[in-house]
Design a protein around this motif. Structure first.
Motif, PDB file in Angstrom:
ATOM      1  N   PRO A 102      69.458  84.216 131.349  1.00  8.78           N
ATOM      2  CA  PRO A 102      67.906  84.514 130.931  1.00  8.78           C
ATOM      3  C   PRO A 102      67.496  83.367 130.175  1.00  8.78           C
ATOM      4  O   PRO A 102      66.101  83.453 129.854  1.00  8.78           O
ATOM      5  CB  PRO A 102      68.361  85.699 130.001  1.00  8.78           C
ATOM      6  N   GLU A 103      68.087  82.602 129.753  1.00 11.59           N
ATOM      7  CA  GLU A 103      67.699  81.298 128.962  1.00 11.59           C
ATOM      8  C   GLU A 103      67.255  80.358 129.799  1.00 11.59           C
ATOM      9  O   GLU A 103      66.581  79.479 129.140  1.00 11.59           O
ATOM     10  CB  GLU A 103      68.765  80.779 127.997  1.00 11.59           C
ATOM     11  N   LEU A 104      67.416  80.117 131.078  1.00  9.37           N
ATOM     12  CA  LEU A 104      67.076  79.202 131.820  1.00  9.37           C
ATOM     13  C   LEU A 104      65.543  79.020 132.019  1.00  9.37           C
ATOM     14  O   LEU A 104      65.165  77.990 132.091  1.00  9.37           O
ATOM     15  CB  LEU A 104      67.692  79.251 133.356  1.00  9.37           C
ATOM     16  N   PRO A 105      64.796  80.088 132.094  1.00 11.05           N
ATOM     17  CA  PRO A 105      63.387  79.822 132.083  1.00 11.05           C
ATOM     18  C   PRO A 105      62.865  79.004 130.941  1.00 11.05           C
ATOM     19  O   PRO A 105      61.896  77.798 131.002  1.00 11.05           O
ATOM     20  CB  PRO A 105      62.684  81.062 132.099  1.00 11.05           C
ATOM     21  N   GLY A 106      63.410  78.903 129.814  1.00 14.89           N
ATOM     22  CA  GLY A 106      62.834  78.427 128.591  1.00 14.89           C
ATOM     23  C   GLY A 106      63.165  76.972 128.821  1.00 14.89           C
ATOM     24  O   GLY A 106      62.402  75.966 128.321  1.00 14.89           O
ATOM     25  N   VAL A 107      64.332  76.642 129.345  1.00 16.99           N
ATOM     26  CA  VAL A 107      64.877  75.319 129.583  1.00 16.99           C
ATOM     27  C   VAL A 107      63.873  74.470 130.773  1.00 16.99           C
ATOM     28  O   VAL A 107      63.380  73.591 130.458  1.00 16.99           O
ATOM     29  CB  VAL A 107      66.435  75.298 130.009  1.00 16.99           C
ATOM     30  N   LEU A 108      63.688  75.271 131.442  1.00 14.43           N
ATOM     31  CA  LEU A 108      62.893  74.620 132.811  1.00 14.43           C
ATOM     32  C   LEU A 108      61.392  74.396 132.361  1.00 14.43           C
ATOM     33  O   LEU A 108      60.687  73.527 132.549  1.00 14.43           O
ATOM     34  CB  LEU A 108      62.931  75.551 133.989  1.00 14.43           C
ATOM     35  N   VAL A 109      60.817  75.512 131.355  1.00 17.87           N
ATOM     36  CA  VAL A 109      59.593  75.228 130.991  1.00 17.87           C
ATOM     37  C   VAL A 109      59.381  73.848 130.153  1.00 17.87           C
ATOM     38  O   VAL A 109      58.583  73.438 130.277  1.00 17.87           O
ATOM     39  CB  VAL A 109      59.100  76.650 129.997  1.00 17.87           C
ATOM     40  N   GLU A 110      60.404  73.713 129.529  1.00 18.01           N
ATOM     41  CA  GLU A 110      60.400  72.505 128.469  1.00 18.01           C
ATOM     42  C   GLU A 110      60.522  71.103 129.062  1.00 18.01           C
ATOM     43  O   GLU A 110      60.003  70.101 128.826  1.00 18.01           O
ATOM     44  CB  GLU A 110      61.557  72.561 127.392  1.00 18.01           C
ATOM     45  N   ALA A 111      61.353  71.427 130.206  1.00 18.73           N
ATOM     46  CA  ALA A 111      61.744  70.114 131.363  1.00 18.73           C
ATOM     47  C   ALA A 111      60.205  69.811 132.068  1.00 18.73           C
ATOM     48  O   ALA A 111      59.875  68.758 132.172  1.00 18.73           O
ATOM     49  CB  ALA A 111      62.635  70.520 132.287  1.00 18.73           C
ATOM     50  N   GLN A 112      59.597  70.994 132.461  1.00 15.82           N
ATOM     51  CA  GLN A 112      58.207  70.791 133.068  1.00 15.82           C
ATOM     52  C   GLN A 112      57.431  70.207 131.979  1.00 15.82           C
ATOM     53  O   GLN A 112      56.312  69.446 132.475  1.00 15.82           O
ATOM     54  CB  GLN A 112      57.629  72.162 133.559  1.00 15.82           C
ATOM     55  N   LEU A 113      57.255  70.580 130.776  1.00 14.57           N
ATOM     56  CA  LEU A 113      56.416  70.095 129.846  1.00 14.57           C
ATOM     57  C   LEU A 113      56.643  68.767 129.567  1.00 14.57           C
ATOM     58  O   LEU A 113      55.387  67.917 129.423  1.00 14.57           O
ATOM     59  CB  LEU A 113      56.358  70.972 128.316  1.00 14.57           C
ATOM     60  N   GLU A 114      57.614  68.265 129.551  1.00 15.56           N
ATOM     61  CA  GLU A 114      57.989  66.908 129.271  1.00 15.56           C
ATOM     62  C   GLU A 114      57.552  66.193 130.377  1.00 15.56           C
ATOM     63  O   GLU A 114      56.976  65.044 130.074  1.00 15.56           O
ATOM     64  CB  GLU A 114      59.748  66.725 128.926  1.00 15.56           C
ATOM     65  N   THR A 115      57.843  66.522 131.570  1.00 15.50           N
ATOM     66  CA  THR A 115      57.440  65.768 132.802  1.00 15.50           C
ATOM     67  C   THR A 115      55.905  65.761 132.682  1.00 15.50           C
ATOM     68  O   THR A 115      55.304  64.729 133.022  1.00 15.50           O
ATOM     69  CB  THR A 115      57.804  66.495 133.960  1.00 15.50           C
TER      70      THR A 115
END
Length: 181
Positions: A102-115
């Motif tokens: 359930p924490e994965l969406p937060g990790v992916l959102v941050e990765a997308q935001l960095e990109t």
């Protein structure tokens, strides 16, 4: 006369195979490097594998029905396969984002935001971003990982599936030239 599969049934079977492959690839990438799920290059590699597999399955279907297939039959086959694979992918993603991690969406959102921010910096637009705009981008990205966001994305994906199905149908069709007069 031999019992031939209809394009709908063949598309369902191919979609099931592609959907399972898609979910397995997604989980495999997740276990290797979760951040890679947000990578553009990873998405392109998965798309290439997916497209190659769809063309392969389409050619196999064409061979099973006598070696010839018109464009319309190829389109039905490919479009149904993509829809089924997409639905299976939604189920797999839902399980990944809500049950497995359930924490994965937060990790992916941050990765997308960095990109996104890195791309904006290359264009010189990152300095013009306000914190509110950055939060808006973050919230928009986060909404894509909800079930409603996934279903909304699937609605938009139907247009993409239609275009891909047209391309695949053009590749896998084969006309029986012996019928030409």
């Amino acid at each position: 006369m031999e019992n031939q599969q209809t394009p709908v049934k063949a598309g369902l079977n191919a979609g099931l195979i592609l959907g399972i492959v898609s979910v397995v690839l997604t989980f495999l990438i997740y276990f290797i490097s979760p951040e890679s799920l947000a990578s553009f290059s990873t998405g392109m590699v998965i798309l290439a594998i997916f497209l190659g597999a769809l063309i392969f399955l389409g050619i196999q279907y064409r061979k099973s029905i006598g070696g010839f297939m018109d464009f319309g039959t190829g389109f039905k086959f490919a479009f149904i396969a993509l829809i089924i694979a997409g639905l299976i992918g939604i189920v797999g993603n839902f399980l990944l984002y809500n049950v497995v991690d359930p924490e994965l969406p937060g990790v992916l959102v941050e990765a997308q935001l960095e990109t996104t921010m890195a791309m904006m910096e290359r264009f010189g637009a990152a300095d013009a971003m306000t914190p509110e705009q950055i939060d808006e981008i973050r919230n928009g990205a986060a909404s894509n990982f909800t079930l409603v966001g996934q279903l909304k994305g699937f609605g938009f994906a139907l247009i993409f599936y239609g275009i891909v199905a047209l391309i695949v149908a053009a590749i896998i069709k084969k006309r029986d030239k012996s019928l030409d007069y």
